[in-house]
Design an enzyme around this catalytic site. Structure first.
Site, PDB file in Angstrom:
ATOM      1  N   HIS A 128       0.805  -1.233   0.000  1.00  0.00           N
ATOM      2  CA  HIS A 128       0.000   0.000   0.000  1.00  0.00           C
ATOM      3  C   HIS A 128       0.832   1.274   0.000  1.00  0.00           C
ATOM      4  O   HIS A 128       0.268   2.353   0.188  1.00  0.00           O
ATOM      5  CB  HIS A 128      -0.909   0.057   1.223  1.00  0.00           C
ATOM      6  CG  HIS A 128      -1.961  -0.996   1.266  1.00  0.00           C
ATOM      7  ND1 HIS A 128      -3.246  -0.790   0.794  1.00  0.00           N
ATOM      8  CD2 HIS A 128      -1.928  -2.273   1.700  1.00  0.00           C
ATOM      9  CE1 HIS A 128      -3.957  -1.898   0.972  1.00  0.00           C
ATOM     10  NE2 HIS A 128      -3.174  -2.820   1.520  1.00  0.00           N
ATOM     11  N   LYS A 160       0.283  14.562   0.802  1.00  0.00           N
ATOM     12  CA  LYS A 160      -1.102  14.792   0.374  1.00  0.00           C
ATOM     13  C   LYS A 160      -1.371  16.279   0.123  1.00  0.00           C
ATOM     14  O   LYS A 160      -2.377  16.657  -0.453  1.00  0.00           O
ATOM     15  CB  LYS A 160      -2.078  14.241   1.411  1.00  0.00           C
ATOM     16  CG  LYS A 160      -2.000  12.711   1.559  1.00  0.00           C
ATOM     17  CD  LYS A 160      -2.957  12.216   2.641  1.00  0.00           C
ATOM     18  CE  LYS A 160      -2.817  10.743   2.965  1.00  0.00           C
ATOM     19  NZ  LYS A 160      -3.476   9.844   1.990  1.00  0.00           N
ATOM     20  N   THR A 217      -8.819   6.309  -1.908  1.00  0.00           N
ATOM     21  CA  THR A 217     -10.154   5.715  -2.017  1.00  0.00           C
ATOM     22  C   THR A 217     -11.225   6.774  -1.745  1.00  0.00           C
ATOM     23  O   THR A 217     -12.350   6.657  -2.228  1.00  0.00           O
ATOM     24  CB  THR A 217     -10.339   4.539  -1.037  1.00  0.00           C
ATOM     25  OG1 THR A 217      -9.778   4.908   0.231  1.00  0.00           O
ATOM     26  CG2 THR A 217      -9.646   3.297  -1.538  1.00  0.00           C
ATOM     27  N   LYS A 274     -15.141   7.797  -3.408  1.00  0.00           N
ATOM     28  CA  LYS A 274     -16.377   8.080  -2.662  1.00  0.00           C
ATOM     29  C   LYS A 274     -16.957   9.436  -3.077  1.00  0.00           C
ATOM     30  O   LYS A 274     -18.167   9.592  -3.227  1.00  0.00           O
ATOM     31  CB  LYS A 274     -16.098   8.054  -1.151  1.00  0.00           C
ATOM     32  CG  LYS A 274     -15.645   6.677  -0.664  1.00  0.00           C
ATOM     33  CD  LYS A 274     -15.025   6.720   0.732  1.00  0.00           C
ATOM     34  CE  LYS A 274     -14.207   5.454   0.986  1.00  0.00           C
ATOM     35  NZ  LYS A 274     -13.354   5.547   2.190  1.00  0.00           N
TER      36      LYS A 274
HETATM   37  O1  BZD Z   1      -3.848   2.659   1.709  1.00  0.00           O
HETATM   38  C1  BZD Z   1      -3.210   3.834   2.157  1.00  0.00           C
HETATM   39  C2  BZD Z   1      -2.573   4.538   0.975  1.00  0.00           C
HETATM   40  O2  BZD Z   1      -1.876   5.689   1.403  1.00  0.00           O
HETATM   41  C3  BZD Z   1      -3.677   4.931   0.003  1.00  0.00           C
HETATM   42  O3  BZD Z   1      -3.130   5.517  -1.143  1.00  0.00           O
HETATM   43  C4  BZD Z   1      -4.482   3.694  -0.385  1.00  0.00           C
HETATM   44  O4  BZD Z   1      -5.605   4.048  -1.115  1.00  0.00           O
HETATM   45  C5  BZD Z   1      -4.947   2.950   0.866  1.00  0.00           C
HETATM   46  C6  BZD Z   1      -5.650   1.650   0.534  1.00  0.00           C
HETATM   47  O5  BZD Z   1      -4.909   0.897  -0.357  1.00  0.00           O
HETATM   48  N1  BZD Z   1      -2.257   3.503   3.192  1.00  0.00           N
HETATM   49  C7  BZD Z   1      -2.618   3.571   4.483  1.00  0.00           C
HETATM   50  O6  BZD Z   1      -3.737   3.928   4.809  1.00  0.00           O
HETATM   51  N2  BZD Z   1      -1.678   3.185   5.394  1.00  0.00           N
HETATM   52  C8  BZD Z   1      -1.877   3.159   6.718  1.00  0.00           C
HETATM   53  O7  BZD Z   1      -2.900   3.551   7.245  1.00  0.00           O
HETATM   54  C9  BZD Z   1      -0.785   2.622   7.591  1.00  0.00           C
HETATM   55  C10 BZD Z   1      -1.115   2.122   8.813  1.00  0.00           C
HETATM   56  C11 BZD Z   1      -0.126   1.634   9.642  1.00  0.00           C
HETATM   57  C12 BZD Z   1       1.184   1.652   9.246  1.00  0.00           C
HETATM   58  C13 BZD Z   1       1.514   2.168   8.002  1.00  0.00           C
HETATM   59  C14 BZD Z   1       0.523   2.664   7.177  1.00  0.00           C
END
Ligand code: BZD
Length: 838
Positions: free
Chosen positions: A373, A570, A672, A676
């Site tokens: 991710h 962001k 995502t 939405k």
């Molecule tokens: O995952 C996110 C990405 O930044 C987005 O671009 C993507 O759409 C979504 C779903 O695929 N990543 C996160 O949300 N990551 C975390 O929340 C996270 C949590 C714990 C440790 C590291 C990252």
């Protein structure tokens, strides 16, 4: 024998208090639950008591499906998808369950006829915030789609006692408050102490020869922690399938306490208990430096070990050998947080079930698949070898063995390519030694995927390039999706109603069918209805903001919304620079004709991420000045709404005109929220990043406001030597904005407050705000022009929403099922529970 479905419908007509759906039965059930579960009369009941009574009434109506589903899976040999995720950001359950059961209106009436306020009770639910953001919410959307598509699935995770912190804003700064979501009880979960599992930590290993003379290793741990499962039913939309979300809570095993107690060390025993129970106390915020955080590694291993042991137990319940474990379960690793599962499954198979290494490795690789991710190098997980070895000594040995065999393969293919071998190794040996969790996940899985087309491509070219060269066939793209049940039907009932009137309700399970609405784009009456709905929702939001935050916003203005975690990549601060630009234009020419806008922000910053917190302060400081300047005359408003969460998302996506998706190209894996917004008829202003690219492809370039550098341009500019000062000096508008911030204009004359932010832009600008600034400002001007033409805007809005079929999580889950999991839908038949006669 299962009764056929028609019989089922008849049996449901039996007006049992716990299953009946007539108004009278529902009212009686609510009153009964208030009395027998909450132990209250209406006269002394709190709002929460009534909410609990209502929630139990709804849960009762789920249970038959849930039990039938579980039984169906246990009795057959169907493949079960296990989604392993350290986070599940479910959001409120009540409305979603009502929609999926198809009894929303009926229950609402029953509540109202009971003299209660339905909306007030609904708002009483504490949302389970067991996730940070996109990754956790994706897991929740996928659980909804798995059930709706009737795919056997279990979500495995952690039952944090404290989820993501509640955010308050004081004097413009973020304050974190503990999230006590379990304070008043959780009616949606059922504790299953009988299914508890022991997990070992620490200690040492011993080699020995078994009775057949085979070399074996046993692990003698320091401590044992008990994992207690808490199950929540996840019902699909208008199907009988109700899958399980199984979250583990850590407890001290009773025997352990007694031992210490008996030798007189009472406080030692209590301390052990505290240590054990700490493991599932609190969710870690993302964007925190993680390397030294032993507790986080404990959390990961704890829930993964519980889950894999649970799967093995279920498997052995259905058949006698573990040899075909991978045909029973497809295990998806949601990022590397559960990647330790690769070593744990090997340990369970080899040490505890005496399967030989090579076979165990085949089973393991065929079981796991890994979703990445993130592309941010600082976000890739690695654990110091020393810490890892202390906590999981056996796993360290197993990882060494996996690595040795793996690097042997690499050497065979690339003899003498020492650099490549060092790059691919599971152990980073460039300085202090680390275990690279993304490498463990990649080696131990048969499939690796990114979450949007661009992201997968960049994984292949960059972050996992060496793995891609080794095993190109393992890589696939799975563009994210979101569930239209929660993100349209639950959150935007008026829009859903309009759509239903035009094309029926099939779109709720087949989102591509929204395309049929394109036929109405030229229908002026339809456009009027579309606009009216947006207008009504904007008015609702304005009232909500007025009531809860005492800020007046104009429902006629363009609602420009950026809600997501606060992070420099962001670029919420790019948005802030634009607001200041507009403000300067108005100050220069107070009579200028600008399109009235309300800028709405929401999002949490990781508690230790200073720059993100400073961005929140900047937005609030700009808001103070802009909102109170008489020259602005209500044409601009800036609001930062505290404590952005799933519930508030449901309120704000439907109210948005414009969706801000402005990350530096190449940084946002997918996004995502972008989906939405678009589904609810917002237009996007965005860069060519993550899923924005695919959204633009679907809705058409003419219906998308594009700006900024592309990923190759970002790379090229970096390579050439990017100097933010060049932009500062060349662009007088930008210079004025930056100088105004530096001058203390937004900080009561304090020239130091925002200096770290300004300096980071002037001297580094890692995320290239300055390079994209002018393009962004120009693009916002196009937004203004488009918004002035009401009919044009409405056409664009409709086309955005109706072309979003691809971004349903149902499509994403179908792809995972076909291309990664090899999982099929299973029909769950309803059987009535017949109470045994006394
Ligand atoms: O995952 C996110 C990405 O930044 C987005 O671009 C993507 O759409 C979504 C779903 O695929 N990543 C996160 O949300 N990551 C975390 O929340 C996270 C949590 C714990 C440790 C590291 C990252």
């Amino acid at each position: 024998m299962n009764p056929p479905v028609e019989t089922l419908q008849q049996t449901i007509k039996v007006e049992d208090d716990r299953t009946g759906l007539s108004l009278e039965t529902l009212k009686r059930a609510i009153a009964d639950n208030l009395f027998y579960i909450q132990g209250k009369y209406p006269a002394i009941a709190t709002k929460n008591d009534f909410y609990m009574a209502l929630a139990y009434t709804v849960r009762d109506r789920l249970l038959q499906r849930w039990l039938n589903t579980t039984e169906t899976y246990l009795k057959s040999k169907v493949k079960v998808v296990c989604y392993l995720s350290a986070e599940f950001l479910m959001g409120p359950h009540l409305s979603n369950n009502l929609v999926n059961l198809g009894i929303y209106d009926q229950v609402r009436r029953a509540v109202e006829e009971s003299g209660l306020d339905f909306v007030e009770l609904r708002e009483q639910e504490e949302e389970p915030g067991l996730g940070n953001g996109g990754l956790g919410r994706l897991a929740a959307c996928y659980m909804d789609s798995l059930a709706s598509l009737e795919i056997p699935a279990i979500g495995y995770g952690i039952r944090y006692e404290f989820g993501i912190f509640d955010q308050e804003i004081r004097d413009g700064w973020q304050i974190e408050i503990t999230d006590k979501w379990l304070r008043y009880g959780n009616p949606w979960e059922i504790e299953r102490p009988e299914a508890s599992i022991d997990v070992k930590f620490g200690g040492y290993t011993q080699a020995y020869n078994d009775e057949n003379g085979h070399y074996r290793v046993r692990w003698i741990p320091d401590i044992i922690v008990k994992g207690v499962p808490y199950d929540t039913p996840i019902l699909g939309y208008k199907v009988n399938t109700a899958n399980t979300l199984r979250l583990w809570k850590a407890e001290a095993p009773e025997s352990f306490e007694f031992e210490a107690f008996n030798v007189g060390d009472y406080y030692g025993a209590v301390n052990e208990k505290v240590v054990a129970e700490n493991i599932t106390k609190v969710l870690y915020p993302n964007d925190e430096p993680i390397q030294g955080k032993q507790l986080r590694l404990q959390q990961q291993y704890f829930f993964v070990s519980c889950s894999l042991q649970d799967m093995i137990r279920l498997h052995l319940h259905r058949q006698d050998s573990l040899d075909n474990f991978h045909e029973s379960f497809a295990v998806q690793l949601n990022d590397t947080h559960p990647a330790i599962g690769v070593a744990e499954l090997m340990r369970l198979l080899v040490d505890e079930h005496q399967i030989d290494w090579d076979r165990a490795w085949q089973i393991t690789q065929n079981t796991f698949a890994y979703t990445n991710h993130t592309l941010l190098p600082e976000a890739l997980e690695k654990w110091p070898l020393s810490l890892f070895g202390r906590l999981l000594p056996r796993h360290l040995q197993i990882i060494y063995e996996i690595n040795q065999r793996f690097l042997g393969q690499v050497r065979a293919k690339y003899p003498d390519d020492h650099q490549r071998i060092a790059r691919l190794s599971l152990i980073d040996e460039s300085g202090e030694k680390y275990i690279r969790m993304a490498h463990l996940a990649s080696v131990g899985s048969h499939a690796i995927n990114g979450v949007a087309a661009l992201h997968t491509k960049l994984l292949q070219q960059d972050v996992l390039r060496d793995f891609y060269e080794l095993w190109p066939e393992k890589f696939t793209n799975k563009t994210n999706g979101v569930t239209p049940r929660r993100w349209i039907v639950v959150s935007n009932p008026k829009l859903a109603e309009l759509i239903n009137r035009k094309i029926g309700t099939n779109w709720i399970k087949h989102l591509e069918e929204l395309k049929q609405l394109e036929a109405f784009v030229e229908d002026a009456e339809f456009r009027q209805q579309w606009r009216q709905i947006k207008q009504d929702i904007k008015r609702d939001l304005a009232e909500y903001v007025k009531k809860n935050h005492a800020i007046d916003i104009n429902p006629q203005s363009l609602f420009d919304v950026q809600v997501k975690r606060i992070h420099e990549y962001k670029r919420q601060h790019l948005n802030a620079l634009y607001i200041i630009t507009l403000y300067n234009q108005i100050k220069q020419n107070p009579n200028i004709d600008v399109v009235p806008r309300t800028f709405i922000f929401g999002g949490k910053a990781a508690p230790g991420y200073f720059m993100a917190k400073l961005i929140i302060k900047l937005i609030n400081s700009v808001a103070q000045v802009v909102n109170n300047d008489p020259d602005v005359r209500e044409r601009l408003k800036v609001v930062f709404l505290p404590d952005y969460n799933v519930r508030f998302g449901q309120r704000v996506y439907p109210a948005a005109d414009l969706s801000e998706q402005i990350s530096t190209a190449g940084k946002e894996a997918s996004g995502t929220g972008n989906m939405k917004f678009s589904m609810n008829g917002a237009l996007t202003i965005g860069t060519l990043d993550g899923a924005n690219i695919e959204i633009r492809e679907e809705v058409g370039a003419e219906n998308f406001f594009l700006f900024g550098l592309t990923t190759p341009e970002v790379y090229a500019l970096k390579a050439k030597g990017y100097n933010p000062w060049d932009y500062y000096h060349a662009n007088s508008q930008l210079k004025t904005v930056i100088d105004l911030i530096s001058s203390g204009f937004f900080s009561h004359g304090d020239t130091n407050l925002f200096r770290p932010l300004v300096d980071s832009l002037l001297y580094h600008d890692q995320y290239m705000l300055f390079a994209d600034y002018q393009s962004y400002v120009d693009c916002q001007e196009q937004v203004n022009q488009a918004y002035r033409d009401e009919e044009k805007w409405t056409r664009m809005s409709i086309l955005n929403a109706v072309r979003m079929g691809k971004f349903s999580s149902d499509r994403a889950i179908r792809e995972y099922c076909q291309e990664i999991w090899n999982a099929q839908p299973v029909n769950v038949e309803m059987q009535e529970y017949v109470q045994p006669k006394p």
